[in-house]
Design a protein around this motif. Structure first.
Motif, short mmCIF file in Angstrom:
data_model
loop_
_atom_site.label_atom_id
_atom_site.label_comp_id
_atom_site.label_asym_id
_atom_site.label_seq_id
_atom_site.Cartn_x
_atom_site.Cartn_y
_atom_site.Cartn_z
N TRP A 104 0.84 -1.20 0.00
CA TRP A 104 0.00 0.00 0.00
C TRP A 104 0.87 1.24 0.00
N PHE A 105 0.33 2.29 -0.60
CA PHE A 105 0.99 3.60 -0.65
C PHE A 105 -0.04 4.68 -0.37
N ARG A 106 0.44 5.78 0.20
CA ARG A 106 -0.34 7.01 0.27
C ARG A 106 0.45 8.05 -0.50
N ALA A 107 -0.16 8.59 -1.53
CA ALA A 107 0.47 9.62 -2.34
C ALA A 107 -0.03 10.98 -1.86
N HIS A 108 0.91 11.89 -1.59
CA HIS A 108 0.59 13.25 -1.15
C HIS A 108 0.97 14.19 -2.29
N GLY A 109 0.11 15.16 -2.60
CA GLY A 109 0.46 16.04 -3.70
C GLY A 109 -0.27 17.36 -3.71
N ASN A 110 0.17 18.18 -4.64
CA ASN A 110 -0.41 19.49 -4.90
C ASN A 110 -0.62 19.62 -6.39
N GLU A 111 -1.71 20.27 -6.76
CA GLU A 111 -2.02 20.53 -8.16
C GLU A 111 -2.33 22.01 -8.33
N ASN A 112 -1.93 22.54 -9.47
CA ASN A 112 -2.33 23.88 -9.89
C ASN A 112 -3.10 23.71 -11.19
N TRP A 113 -4.31 24.26 -11.21
CA TRP A 113 -5.20 24.12 -12.35
C TRP A 113 -5.50 25.48 -12.97
N GLU A 114 -5.60 25.51 -14.29
CA GLU A 114 -6.07 26.71 -15.00
C GLU A 114 -7.18 26.30 -15.95
N PHE A 115 -8.29 27.05 -15.94
CA PHE A 115 -9.47 26.72 -16.71
C PHE A 115 -9.71 27.71 -17.84
N ASP A 116 -10.32 27.21 -18.93
CA ASP A 116 -10.74 28.12 -20.00
C ASP A 116 -12.09 28.74 -19.62
N GLU A 117 -12.60 29.61 -20.47
CA GLU A 117 -13.84 30.34 -20.16
C GLU A 117 -15.06 29.44 -20.07
N ASN A 118 -14.99 28.22 -20.62
CA ASN A 118 -16.12 27.29 -20.57
C ASN A 118 -16.01 26.27 -19.45
N GLY A 119 -15.02 26.43 -18.58
CA GLY A 119 -14.91 25.55 -17.41
C GLY A 119 -14.13 24.27 -17.62
N TYR A 120 -13.40 24.15 -18.75
CA TYR A 120 -12.56 22.99 -19.01
C TYR A 120 -11.15 23.29 -18.52
N MET A 121 -10.49 22.28 -17.96
CA MET A 121 -9.14 22.48 -17.47
C MET A 121 -8.17 22.49 -18.65
N ALA A 122 -7.44 23.57 -18.77
CA ALA A 122 -6.48 23.73 -19.87
C ALA A 122 -5.06 23.39 -19.45
N VAL A 123 -4.75 23.61 -18.17
CA VAL A 123 -3.39 23.37 -17.66
C VAL A 123 -3.50 22.70 -16.30
N ARG A 124 -2.65 21.68 -16.08
CA ARG A 124 -2.58 20.99 -14.79
C ARG A 124 -1.12 20.71 -14.48
N HIS A 125 -0.66 21.19 -13.34
CA HIS A 125 0.70 20.90 -12.84
C HIS A 125 0.53 20.12 -11.54
N ALA A 126 1.11 18.92 -11.46
CA ALA A 126 0.98 18.09 -10.26
C ALA A 126 2.35 17.66 -9.74
N SER A 127 2.54 17.88 -8.46
CA SER A 127 3.74 17.40 -7.76
C SER A 127 3.26 16.37 -6.74
N ILE A 128 3.87 15.17 -6.76
CA ILE A 128 3.33 14.05 -5.99
C ILE A 128 4.48 13.25 -5.37
N ASN A 129 4.29 12.84 -4.12
CA ASN A 129 5.24 11.97 -3.43
C ASN A 129 4.49 10.76 -2.89
N ASP A 130 5.03 9.56 -3.13
CA ASP A 130 4.44 8.32 -2.63
C ASP A 130 5.16 7.87 -1.36
N VAL A 131 4.36 7.48 -0.37
CA VAL A 131 4.90 6.99 0.89
C VAL A 131 4.34 5.58 1.12
#
Length: 160
Positions: A104-131
């Protein structure tokens, strides 16, 4: 295929309540483990950084998620809003899963999201560490695939 001109509410500019709703919608979608459905929340030309991997477009998102959920067994995810602006949302998250050997693992992370004018995600940056964790250290218990029950503790309530 969903038309990117069809609004996907809530739409920018986001209020705090809108951002919280968008985060929970994303959590529920990822907990479905339906890669094709999840990919439709992103713009056709979405750009991702996931750990050290760079992903471009819905087709690559779907392939990435299909592979991810084929190796991360019994995947369960909780997301929590960190901050937001008009068209951006910052999220922290944890997910639990086990590999083919039963570790088993627990992954801890942060995401930064940017959306277009219609509510779709255009950009996603994810930093993740598995323990690595022992099975008796697991904190996420609900049927999979499926959404986290409304009465299940949040990351903050779990001390994560």
């Amino acid at each position: 295929m969903t038309n990117v001109n069809t609004p996907r509410p809530p739409l920018p500019p986001f209020s705090y309540e809108d951002a919280v709703t968008k985060v929970r919608m994303a959590e529920n979608a990822w907990n479905s483990r339906d890669a094709a459905k999840v990919a439709m929340a992103y713009t056709p030309d979405t750009r991702w950084r996931n750990r050290s991997q760079f992903i471009n477009g819905r087709t690559e998102v779907e392939a990435f998620l299909t592979d991810k959920w084929s190796t991360e067994t019994d995947y369960r995810l909780i997301k929590e809003i960190w901050a937001h602006s008009d068209n951006r949302i910052a999220v922290r998250f944890c997910y639990e899963y086990h590999d083919a050997d039963g570790q088993w693992f627990r992954a801890h992370g942060n995401e930064n999201w940017e959306f277009d004018e219609n509510g779709y995600m255009a950009v996603r940056h994810a930093s993740i560490n598995d323990v690595p964790i022992a099975e008796d250290e697991r904190l996420f218990h609900w049927p999979v695939p499926g959404p986290r029950p409304d009465n299940h503790p949040s990351l903050s309530e779990l001390g994560l």
